[in-house]
Each structure stands twice: as structure tokens, then as C-alpha cells.
Design an enzyme around this catalytic site. Structure first.
Site, PDB file in Angstrom:
ATOM      1  N   ASP A 160       0.874  -1.168  -0.004  1.00 14.19           N
ATOM      2  CA  ASP A 160       0.002   0.209   0.083  1.00 14.19           C
ATOM      3  C   ASP A 160       0.642   1.138  -0.155  1.00 14.19           C
ATOM      4  OD1 ASP A 160      -2.632  -1.059   0.116  1.00 14.19           O
ATOM      5  OD2 ASP A 160      -2.148  -2.020   1.904  1.00 14.19           O
ATOM      6  N   TYR A 163      -9.737  -0.562   2.938  1.00 15.74           N
ATOM      7  CA  TYR A 163      -9.313  -0.869   4.149  1.00 15.74           C
ATOM      8  C   TYR A 163      -8.815   0.875   4.364  1.00 15.74           C
ATOM      9  CZ  TYR A 163      -7.909  -4.632   7.191  1.00 15.74           C
ATOM     10  OH  TYR A 163      -7.934  -5.721   7.894  1.00 15.74           O
TER      11      TYR A 163
HETATM   12 CO    CO Z   1      -6.951  -7.517   8.078  1.00 18.44          CO
END
Ligand code: CO
Length: 634
Positions: A295, A379
């Protein structure tokens, strides 16, 4: 406000720089990120206010080169004073994914006849209600797509209406391998139809049937204001001095952290930030077994920073810092309230009750919180630096958002690799491993690192009852030796020492890195993931400082299919680490075995580490903290 060599980029600087870079590239160039090229460490350390400051910017993006050429993107380094521009083609890996790429992957997938047919076979006909998530496919590029092309794997989710949480209805078995360079879906992977789950995954306030009415308000007030001082991006708080910024790859960065000890401003860390991170999936399902997103380096986590809201994200007397990013077209955009800073009461700092005199001394602990939150697809990652009155520095990563999911037919779940989290929804087991780069400068540049752990001693003449243990301290002399793992049973920690600087007890001053009980990478050492995310194979690495060596998997891990860049490569030099300018790299994280309680949105899970002074001070540095007014004696 005077400009400092590490001052974050202004809107005007970004737009001036982008125009100079764009003038050297074709009309098609798009930007995905910009950062300040930090001047050399010696220059920054030697800087005094009034010195000339050179402003160099690094732009990264894509420019759709001629057919047959590698499509890895460009790096444009621009000097704002001289207006000199250097364009480098990215040959090792590719530029990080930007918004333009993301949009292209979605558009190409939705226009593909094969994908449309596969969706119709699943009963989906309104493609406006389909959410496409393009994923980095680094290491698993489809063999039909030439090396050097930009690639995504697109997976799909279906909403009930435009405001729905699409993740509740994952389209199982269907992966579009999108060749962005060629502008087409190169290969459509279809493992067969699994019915879409039917239960809603709405978590928004409007969708809840009722709210509990038992919670009474908590107000945080500081009637006399906060205890910190801010000058631009420089902060002073209770002895600590530091600067703060956001970097596209490294996210929230603390620069030049020091402590005012009497007349002396003593350095602790030159720079501390995330270096890289990886989220490898353990599930064998073809929807997930290739996933291991970086990420930081692939998605530019720092460019995906939230704008925070007072009273919602942050409570109390807040100071916000804005962050400027580059848009795909070279204009600049300000993310307002990107960094949140405030103080928090943290319970008891220390206490003793003298039972003979019946007197009690107790002090309140307090911490300064500096945080930023980033949304990467499904996320959220929050990075929270805490500074405490006793000198402790802590990093806490907060993980929240929506877990990755699959749809399963009744009775088909595999609870060991993808437990059921809702009816016909499973969530694959995975890890989140965060590698932090900690460039220590304890009372100067040259430091050494020791591994310290408890060692039980054998039964012997001086240990007849077998009760004895000692603190075993081992110098980490070289880069190959300094690849270490946590060992909580032995209370293992790592201590960074300045061997030249002694405290009042005649011992070398030090800080310790206290890890949590944290995993390392579980993927096999021969796996593609282990090669691409070599940093995650150990909790601790120490290297000799090297200018520009910031990113543990290399600067451009996107589609760097064979890996090999970054930390493991630097450490191959096996340089001496004793009394050198050392950089400590610490990987902390969680192995996430999803629970029903993680659905449909995940309560925050935590991981992190602490840095604590060990003989940096001569005694408890908080005796001068006054008692709270409520317990002050008349
Ligand atoms: Co997770």
C-alpha cells in the site's frame, strides 16, 4: 514563516514544478505523486535559519510512450530555483498506481464484452451498480501480457443501489486481467458462478434501525489551550522538538526529533516513518492467492490521506496540518486537516503511597498525538505517533475499514483459510506487515545497535536453585548479522547506543526499540511474495545510512515482478554497523484471522512498537511534572 529545507511543498511549488516537468513530456503525461527531494542529511543538519534553501521536487507519473516501449512511467526531478528538469524513465518496476490508472482499469473492464457476459451469467445486468476494484498484480502478471505493460487485476462487487456497501456482494470467481498499456482486458479468469450473498452489509448511520441511548457525552476541554507550540510544520511539546510532513510513499513522517535537555537540544531521530508495507493473503482461493499489495510503494498511501473532522476523527484542542498533493493533470490539491495533533490524558504517570507517613504522590500521564488516516480501497490505516512526558515515543497503527471477502455457496466455506463472517460471505486469512524506517541520531550521527534479551542461567555453584537470569547484550556488528526476529519469551529488544556519549552514571546513552509480539512474513521463503517483500522476513534489520534509501522494497515496487530491490539488496553489502550512522528498520504487524465481529466494518485493530530512553536521562525526567490541581496539597 521562513522556509526550512524540510518544509512541505506548497501549492505554488507543486504547480510550478509540474508545469516545468510537463513541458518536457508529451501531452499524455499524467502525474501520480509528488514529493520534496529531501536535501542531504549533512546539509539539513548544517542548516541555520537564513541559509539559502534549494527546493527540488520529484514527480512520478505515466506518459504513454510509443508503441513497443516500456510503459513503466517517468520520474521528473525539478529544481525550482534553476528550473532544471531531469526526466528518468522508470526501468526497474513501475510508477505507483495513480487515479488516472485506476479510472482506466475500471473503464476498460466495464466495456469488455467477456466481462459483461460473465456478469450477466451471474444475474447482474445493471453495470452502473458494479464496483470494480483494480488490484496490483505484481509478481503474478498474466503471461499473455508483455513485460513493461501496466497491469491491474480487476475484481467486482455489486451494490443494491448507489449508496450501498458493495463489499457485501463480491462477485466470486471472476478476475479481469487489464492491460492498461494495450487498453484492453487481456485475459478473463472465470472459475464459475457462485450466487451473490443476499444479506445487506450497510454500516452507515442512516441504515441502522435504532441507536442506543445509553451513552452520555464526553467533552475534552483545555480552557487554557494546548501545551504545544507550532511554527509552520515545526512543533515543540514538553521538551520534544520535531517537524512533521506527509510523504506519498512513507505517509506521516517525523523529522529531526530531539529533546531539549537543559541548555542542550539533544537529537534522537533524524527521520522516522513507514518505509513499506505488505498485505499478503494466505487463502488458496484463486481470488486471493496472488494478493500481496504494497500500500505504500504501489498505491502511494500518503496521497490517499483523509481530511479529518473535528469532533469525529479527533477530539479536543486540535491543531491540524494540511497536505498538498498533485492531481493527475499537474494542478495541486490541498487535503485540509490531513494531520491531526492534540494532547491526551493517559492515566497515571507514576504513583507511590508511603504507608508509614500516609502520604501519596501521584502524577497524571499525558501524550501528544500526531496522526494521519489513509483510505486504500476497502481498508483504512491510521498511523499514530505518541510522545509521552517520560520520553517514550510510540507508533500505533490502527487498522479498520472493510475486510476482503469472497462469496461461498452454502456449506463450501474453508474455516481454516477463509472463515465465514456473514451468510455466504467468507474473509481470507491475511497479514498486515508494516516496515518502519527509524533513522536514529542519538546525540550525534554515530550509533551502535545491541540486541538485549533475558537469558536463564544454568544451575551452578552461584545459582544452586536455578532461579538466576541475566540481560544478555550482543552487538549487531554487520548488516548480515543484523537481521533479527522478535522473541517475546526472552523479552528481546534492540538498543541503539551512542558509545561516545556518557550519562551521569558513566554509561553510554541509549534508546531501546521495544517490539510487540509481532509476526514475520508467513509466505514460504521461495515464494514470489518473499522475494518482493524481503523486508518482512525479519522484524529487525539494521543498515548503514545511505542517502535516498527510504523504501524497504525499492522506490518502484509496482510490477517489480521479481522483487529483490531495497533492504535485502542494501544489506548484501554487509557493511560495518559499529559506531556508524545506522538506520533501524522494524517490521510490526498482525496476522488477521477474520471474525464475524469484523463485518460489515472492522472495529480498530492495533499494532506497533515503542522507543524508550535507556540512560538517555540520568533519572525519571518527570519529577518536575506538577500534581494535578485536584490533588495539590494546600
Ligand atoms: Co486485515
Amino acid at each position: 514563516m521562513a522556509i526550512h529545507p524540510l518544509s512541505p511543498l506548497t501549492v505554488a511549488e507543486i504547480e510550478q514544478g509540474a508545469a516545468l516537468v510537463a513541458a518536457q513530456l508529451g501531452e499524455q503525461a499524467t502525474f501520480s505523486a509528488v514529493n520534496l527531494v529531501e536535501p542531504k542529511k549533512a546539509e539539513v543538519l548544517g542548516y541555520t535559519p537564513g541559509d539559502a534553501v534549494v527546493r527540488q521536487l520529484r514527480f512520478v507519473g505515466y506518459d504513454y510512450p510509443e508503441e513497443g516501449q516500456r510503459d513503466g512511467g517517468f520520474e521528473g526531478i525539478v529544481n525550482l530555483q534553476t528550473e532544471a528538469v531531469v526526466i528518468n524513465r522508470i526501468e526497474t518496476g513501475q510508477a505507483a498506481i495513480g487515479l488516472a490508472d485506476f479510472v482506466a482499469a475500471v473503464t476498460i473492464t466495464k466495456a469488455d464484452a467477456g466481462w459483461q457476459e460473465a456478469m450477466r451469467a451471474r444475474g447482474v445486468t445493471d453495470f452502473d451498480l458494479v464496483q470494480i476494484d483494480p488490484w496490483p498484480t505484481g509478481g503474478y502478471q498474466h503471461p499473455s501480457i508483455p513485460e513493461g505493460h501496466r497491469v491491474h487485476r480487476a475484481i467486482s462487487f455489486v451494490k443494491e443501489d448507489p449508496t450501498d456497501n458493495a463489499y457485501a456482494r463480491p462477485v466470486q470467481g471472476l478476475i479481469a486481467h487489464v492491460d492498461i498499456t494495450a487498453g484492453k482486458v487481456a485475459y478473463l479468469e472465470d472459475h464459475g458462478v457462485v450466487p451473490l450473498p443476499t444479506q445487506s452489509g450497510r454500516y452507515d448511520a442512516a441504515s441502522q434501525p435504532e441507536f442506543r441511548d445509553s451513552l452520555r457525552p464526553i467533552d475534552i476541554t483545555q480552557p487554557e489551550g494546548a501545551s504545544f507550540q507550532v511554527d509552520g510544520h515545526a512543533v515543540q511539546w514538553e521538551g520534544f522538538n520535531f517537524r512533521v510532513s506527509i510523504h506519498p510513499t512513507n505517509g506521516l513522517v517525523l523529522h529531526q526529533l530531539s529533546y531539549q535537555d537543559g541548555d542542550e537540544n539533544r537529537s534522537i531521530l533524524y527521520r522516522a516513518a513507514l518505509s513499506e508495507m505488505v498485505v499478503p493473503y494466505g487463502d488458496t482461493d484463486p481470488m486471493h492467492n496472488w494478493k500481496h499489495v504494497f500500500d505504500a510503494g504501489e498505491a502511494n498511501i500518503g496521497s490517499l490521506t483523509n481530511s479529518l473532522t473535528l469532533g469525529c476523527d479527533c477530539l479536543g484542542e486540535i491543531h491540524y496540518f494540511d497536505h498538498n498533493v498533485v492531481n493527475w493533470n499537474g494542478t495541486a490539491r490541498t487535503i485540509e486537516n490531513a494531520i491531526c495533533m492534540h494532547e491526551e490524558d493517559y492515566g497515571i504517570l507514576w504513583k507511590h503511597h508511603d504507608s508509614l507517613t500516609q502520604s501519596t504522590e501521584v502524577r497524571r500521564s499525558r501524550r501528544l498525538v500526531v496522526s494521519a488516516v489513509h483510505t486504500v480501497g476497502n481498508y483504512e490505516y491510521g498511523f499514530f505517533w505518541y510522545l509521552y512526558l517520560d520520553g517514550t515515543i510510540q507508533m500505533e497503527v490502527k487498522l479498520t475499514g472493510i475486510i476482503g471477502v469472497s462469496a461461498v455457496a452454502d456449506g463450501d466455506e474453508r474455516p481454516d483459510v477463509a472463515p465465514l463472517v456473514a451468510p455466504n460471505v467468507t474473509s481470507p486469512i491475511h497479514q498486515h506487515l508494516f516496515c518502519f524506517r527509524l533513522d536514529f541520531n542519538i546525540d550525534g550521527t554515530n550509533n551502535s545497535v545491541y540486541e538485549v534479551e533475558a537469558e536463564p542461567l544454568p544451575i551452578a555453584e552461584d545459582n544452586p536453585q536455578g532461579t538466576a537470569f541475566r540481560a544478555k547484550s550482543t552487538l549487531l556488528e554487520s548488516e548480515q548479522q543484523a537481521q533479527r526476529d522478535c522473541y517475546p519469551q526472552r523479552s528481546r529488544y534492540w538498543k541503539v547506543v551512542n558509545p561516545e556519549r556518557k550519562n551521569g552514571l558513566g554509561k553510554a546513552v541509549a534508546w531501546k526499540l521495544l517490539p510487540s509480539a509481532t509476526p514475520t512474513l508467513l509466505a514460504h521463503e521461495d515464494s514470489i511474495i518473499a522475494k518482493r517483500a524481503g523486508f518482512a522476513r525479519h522484524n529487525l534489520w539494521v543498515t548503514k545510512f545511505e542517502e535516498g534509501a527510504f523504501n524497504a522494497a525499492g522506490d518502484y515496487p509496482n510490477l517489480l515482478n521479481s522483487g529483490g530491490e531495497g533492504l535485502p539488496k542494501w544489506a548484501e553489502q554487509n557493511r560495518n554497523l559499529e559506531a556508524e550512522d545506522v538506520v533501524v528498520w522494524h517490521t510490526t504487524g498482525v496476522t488477521h484471522m477474520p471474525r464475524p465481529e469484523d463485518w460489515p466494518v472492522m472495529p480498530v485493530e492495533y499494532c506497533g512498537f515503542s522507543l524508550m530512553p535507556v540512560g538517555f536521562f540520568d533519572r525519571n525526567p518527570t519529577l518536575d511534572v506538577p500534581p494535578s490541581k485536584a490533588c495539590a496539597k494546600d
